[in-house]
Design a protein around this motif. Sequence first.
Motif, PDB file in Angstrom:
ATOM      1  N   LYS A 182      -4.922   6.503  -1.021  1.00 36.08           N
ATOM      2  CA  LYS A 182      -3.959   5.407  -1.049  1.00 36.08           C
ATOM      3  C   LYS A 182      -4.126   4.546  -2.295  1.00 36.08           C
ATOM      4  CE  LYS A 182      -6.544   1.974   1.567  1.00 36.08           C
ATOM      5  NZ  LYS A 182      -6.522   1.042   2.684  1.00 36.08           N
ATOM      6  N   ALA A 212      -9.500   7.659   0.426  1.00 35.18           N
ATOM      7  CA  ALA A 212      -8.482   7.272   1.411  1.00 35.18           C
ATOM      8  C   ALA A 212      -7.107   7.838   1.083  1.00 35.18           C
ATOM      9  CB  ALA A 212      -8.403   5.752   1.507  1.00 35.18           C
ATOM     10  N   SER A 218      -5.197  -0.764  -7.282  1.00 41.60           N
ATOM     11  CA  SER A 218      -6.440  -0.195  -6.792  1.00 41.60           C
ATOM     12  C   SER A 218      -6.125   1.148  -6.151  1.00 41.60           C
ATOM     13  CB  SER A 218      -7.062  -1.151  -5.767  1.00 41.60           C
ATOM     14  OG  SER A 218      -8.219  -0.582  -5.212  1.00 41.60           O
ATOM     15  N   THR A 242       0.841  -1.189   0.000  1.00 37.96           N
ATOM     16  CA  THR A 242       0.000   0.000   0.000  1.00 37.96           C
ATOM     17  C   THR A 242       0.881   1.245   0.000  1.00 37.96           C
ATOM     18  OG1 THR A 242      -1.701  -1.176   1.255  1.00 37.96           O
ATOM     19  CG2 THR A 242      -1.825   1.231   1.245  1.00 37.96           C
ATOM     20  N   GLU A 272      -5.068   4.545 -11.610  1.00 40.67           N
ATOM     21  CA  GLU A 272      -5.221   3.098 -11.448  1.00 40.67           C
ATOM     22  C   GLU A 272      -4.970   2.373 -12.770  1.00 40.67           C
ATOM     23  OE1 GLU A 272      -8.423   1.586  -8.841  1.00 40.67           O
ATOM     24  OE2 GLU A 272      -9.112   0.562 -10.649  1.00 40.67           O
ATOM     25  N   SER A 311      -7.703   4.522  -4.204  1.00 39.86           N
ATOM     26  CA  SER A 311      -8.829   5.091  -3.472  1.00 39.86           C
ATOM     27  C   SER A 311      -8.620   6.601  -3.342  1.00 39.86           C
ATOM     28  CB  SER A 311      -8.944   4.464  -2.087  1.00 39.86           C
ATOM     29  OG  SER A 311      -9.917   5.151  -1.327  1.00 39.86           O
ATOM     30  N   ALA A 326      -8.172   9.398  -9.991  1.00 40.59           N
ATOM     31  CA  ALA A 326      -7.859   8.114  -9.353  1.00 40.59           C
ATOM     32  C   ALA A 326      -8.027   6.976 -10.350  1.00 40.59           C
ATOM     33  CB  ALA A 326      -8.742   7.889  -8.134  1.00 40.59           C
ATOM     34  N   PRO A 354     -12.090  11.655  -8.283  1.00 36.12           N
ATOM     35  CA  PRO A 354     -12.237  10.226  -8.568  1.00 36.12           C
ATOM     36  C   PRO A 354     -11.810   9.859  -9.998  1.00 36.12           C
ATOM     37  CG  PRO A 354     -14.192  11.048  -7.469  1.00 36.12           C
ATOM     38  CD  PRO A 354     -13.336  12.239  -7.801  1.00 36.12           C
TER      39      PRO A 354
END
Length: 72
Positions: A40, A38, A33, A4, A20, A35, A16, A13
């Motif tokens: 992370k 978060a 993945s 992580t 990803e 987030s 993100a 988003p």
Amino acid sequence: MKKTFKIEDLDCPNCAAKLEKAISEIDGVKKASVSFIAGKMIVEAEDSDFEAIVAKIPSVAKKTIPECTVII
């Protein structure tokens, strides 16, 4: 192997999702993945190539989302 990472300055988003996708396309990455909430990212990759893959993550992140920083 799975690890992580903290991500700073990830603004939305959609960013993100783009990050990803870009990390997932690094050779040897099984799954990535990200987030947004978060702040992370979880990366799962081949054990034998893990260190080399981790070394590529910051540059791929900067290329994809210039304002974002992945803390390794």
